[in-house]
Design an enzyme around this catalytic site. Structure first.
Site, PDB file in Angstrom:
ATOM      1  N   LYS A  34       7.290 -12.319  -4.132  1.00 12.54           N
ATOM      2  CA  LYS A  34       6.183 -11.387  -3.916  1.00 12.54           C
ATOM      3  C   LYS A  34       6.493 -10.531  -2.700  1.00 12.54           C
ATOM      4  CE  LYS A  34       1.917 -12.535  -2.145  1.00 12.54           C
ATOM      5  NZ  LYS A  34       1.561 -11.512  -1.145  1.00 12.54           N
ATOM      6  N   ASP A  61       3.021  -6.537  -4.437  1.00 15.01           N
ATOM      7  CA  ASP A  61       1.611  -6.820  -4.103  1.00 15.01           C
ATOM      8  C   ASP A  61       1.105  -5.791  -3.090  1.00 15.01           C
ATOM      9  OD1 ASP A  61      -0.828  -8.097  -3.517  1.00 15.01           O
ATOM     10  OD2 ASP A  61       0.111  -9.602  -2.232  1.00 15.01           O
ATOM     11  N   LYS A  63      -1.807  -3.934  -3.771  1.00  9.46           N
ATOM     12  CA  LYS A  63      -3.283  -3.875  -3.926  1.00  9.46           C
ATOM     13  C   LYS A  63      -3.823  -2.448  -3.834  1.00  9.46           C
ATOM     14  CE  LYS A  63      -4.177  -8.512  -2.037  1.00  9.46           C
ATOM     15  NZ  LYS A  63      -2.874  -8.908  -1.480  1.00  9.46           N
ATOM     16  N   ASP A  66      -8.031   3.262  -4.576  1.00  4.84           N
ATOM     17  CA  ASP A  66      -8.335   4.638  -4.163  1.00  4.84           C
ATOM     18  C   ASP A  66      -8.976   5.335  -5.356  1.00  4.84           C
ATOM     19  OD1 ASP A  66      -8.266   7.165  -2.792  1.00  4.84           O
ATOM     20  OD2 ASP A  66      -6.549   6.440  -1.650  1.00  4.84           O
ATOM     21  N   THR A 120     -10.088 -13.813  -1.871  1.00  6.06           N
ATOM     22  CA  THR A 120     -10.535 -15.197  -1.637  1.00  6.06           C
ATOM     23  C   THR A 120     -10.947 -15.404  -0.174  1.00  6.06           C
ATOM     24  OG1 THR A 120      -8.245 -15.861  -1.472  1.00  6.06           O
ATOM     25  CG2 THR A 120      -9.324 -16.341  -3.546  1.00  6.06           C
ATOM     26  N   ARG A 212       4.638 -19.724   3.082  1.00  4.83           N
ATOM     27  CA  ARG A 212       5.209 -20.441   4.227  1.00  4.83           C
ATOM     28  C   ARG A 212       5.730 -21.855   3.951  1.00  4.83           C
ATOM     29  NH1 ARG A 212       0.156 -18.383   7.587  1.00  4.83           N
ATOM     30  NH2 ARG A 212      -0.610 -18.555   5.442  1.00  4.83           N
TER      31      ARG A 212
HETATM   32  O1  C5P Z   1       2.155 -18.620   3.208  1.00  2.00           O
HETATM   33  P1  C5P Z   1       1.080 -18.722   2.151  1.00  2.00           P
HETATM   34  O2  C5P Z   1       1.421 -19.667   1.030  1.00  2.00           O
HETATM   35  O3  C5P Z   1      -0.277 -18.978   2.753  1.00  2.00           O
HETATM   36  O4  C5P Z   1       1.073 -17.261   1.504  1.00  2.00           O
HETATM   37  C1  C5P Z   1       0.126 -16.900   0.546  1.00  2.00           C
HETATM   38  C2  C5P Z   1       0.322 -15.480   0.157  1.00  2.00           C
HETATM   39  O5  C5P Z   1      -0.717 -15.130  -0.767  1.00  2.00           O
HETATM   40  C3  C5P Z   1       0.235 -14.472   1.291  1.00  2.00           C
HETATM   41  O6  C5P Z   1       1.085 -13.374   0.932  1.00  2.00           O
HETATM   42  C4  C5P Z   1      -1.205 -14.039   1.282  1.00  2.00           C
HETATM   43  O7  C5P Z   1      -1.383 -12.732   1.759  1.00  2.00           O
HETATM   44  C5  C5P Z   1      -1.489 -14.069  -0.230  1.00  2.00           C
HETATM   45  N1  C5P Z   1      -2.885 -14.227  -0.561  1.00  2.00           N
HETATM   46  C6  C5P Z   1      -3.647 -15.303  -0.133  1.00  2.00           C
HETATM   47  N2  C5P Z   1      -4.952 -15.386  -0.491  1.00  2.00           N
HETATM   48  C7  C5P Z   1      -5.487 -14.428  -1.239  1.00  2.00           C
HETATM   49  C8  C5P Z   1      -4.746 -13.345  -1.688  1.00  2.00           C
HETATM   50  C9  C5P Z   1      -3.422 -13.281  -1.321  1.00  2.00           C
HETATM   51  O8  C5P Z   1      -3.150 -16.190   0.550  1.00  2.00           O
HETATM   52  N3  C5P Z   1      -6.728 -14.533  -1.604  1.00  2.00           N
END
Ligand code: C5P
Length: 231
Positions: A34, A61, A63, A66, A120, A212
């Protein structure tokens, strides 16, 4: 067992060296990657091309949100890139989503078009008081999901806890892409409500976004293997 093809690794870094290192490490696996705003705004389209050259499927991603014409034109520019999934905000409205869907359908690579419903990170009070949207977050998520489906989107980004309701309310093959995934025993970081990969799979998610726990692991390959072998 979690199929690698269901895992989308979030490359939330800004430095080209960290990006190249993680891609070189994960090259050969069937995971998706992503590319979000921080990486795309930092290194540009090369972020997509570098991942494609190494054989990864790509979720871009950005998003988009507009007026319909601007989203249509922005997506037309992005469709020159070899991406497999892109996203827009459902709150941009039906016409915006329909025009986005037409651009994607007529593009060379024909990526999946995914809508963001309620982020979320949005809480019930924030939605009711700041957005002045009444009802529960789930009601709004379901409403936006159906609007997105009717406008030609292939699926939505959502919480694993919403997958079952969305598929029942829309259709079983409406795609769900779920972040907030944490393998057992890994750091929550700033995620609040997390689901294990196996639970997300059981809840019916089509793609799970994991950042992460893989990218910041001392050994991303071992971290990935530990996730895929989860029972
Ligand atoms: O590192 P981690 O697993 O928390 O990364 C989750 C990814 O999903 C990040 O790129 C974050 O911006 C994205 N994301 C999220 N929750 C959302 C929408 C996107 O964690 N509701």
């Amino acid at each position: 067992m979690i199929p690698e093809e269901k895992i989308i690794v979030a490359l939330d870094m800004q430095k080209p060296e960290s990006y190249a290192k993680i891609l070189d490490t994960l090259q050969g696996s069937k995971i998706w990657v992503k590319i979000g705003m921080e990486l795309f705004y930092s290194i540009g389209p090369d972020a997509v091309l570098g991942a494609k050259d190494r054989g990864f499927k790509i979720f871009l991603d950005l998003k988009l949100h507009d007026i319909p014409t601007t989203v249509e034109n922005a997506l037309t520019s992005l469709m020159k890139l070899p991406v497999d999934m892109v996203n827009i905000h459902a709150a941009g409205g039906s016409e915006m989503m329909r025009r986005a869907s037409a651009v994607v359908r007529n593009s060379a690579y024909k990526p999946l078009l995914i809508a963001v419903t309620q982020l979320t990170s949005t809480t019930q009070p924030q939605m009711n008081e700041e957005q002045r949207v009444s009802g529960t977050v789930l009601e709004s998520v379901l409403h936006f999901s159906k609007l997105a489906m009717t406008a030609g989107c292939d699926g939505v980004v959502c919480s694993p806890h919403e997958v079952k309701s969305i598929k029942a309310f829309c259709r079983p093959d409406f795609i769900t892409v779920t972040p907030g995934i944490r393998p057992i025993g890994t750091d929550m970081n700033d995620q609040k409500r997390v689901t294990t990969p196996m639970d997300a799979l059981r809840m019916g998610t089509d793609f799970m976004v994991i950042g992460r726990p893989i990218t910041q692991s001392p050994s991303p390959l071992i971290a990935l293997a530990n996730i895929t072998k989860e029972e």
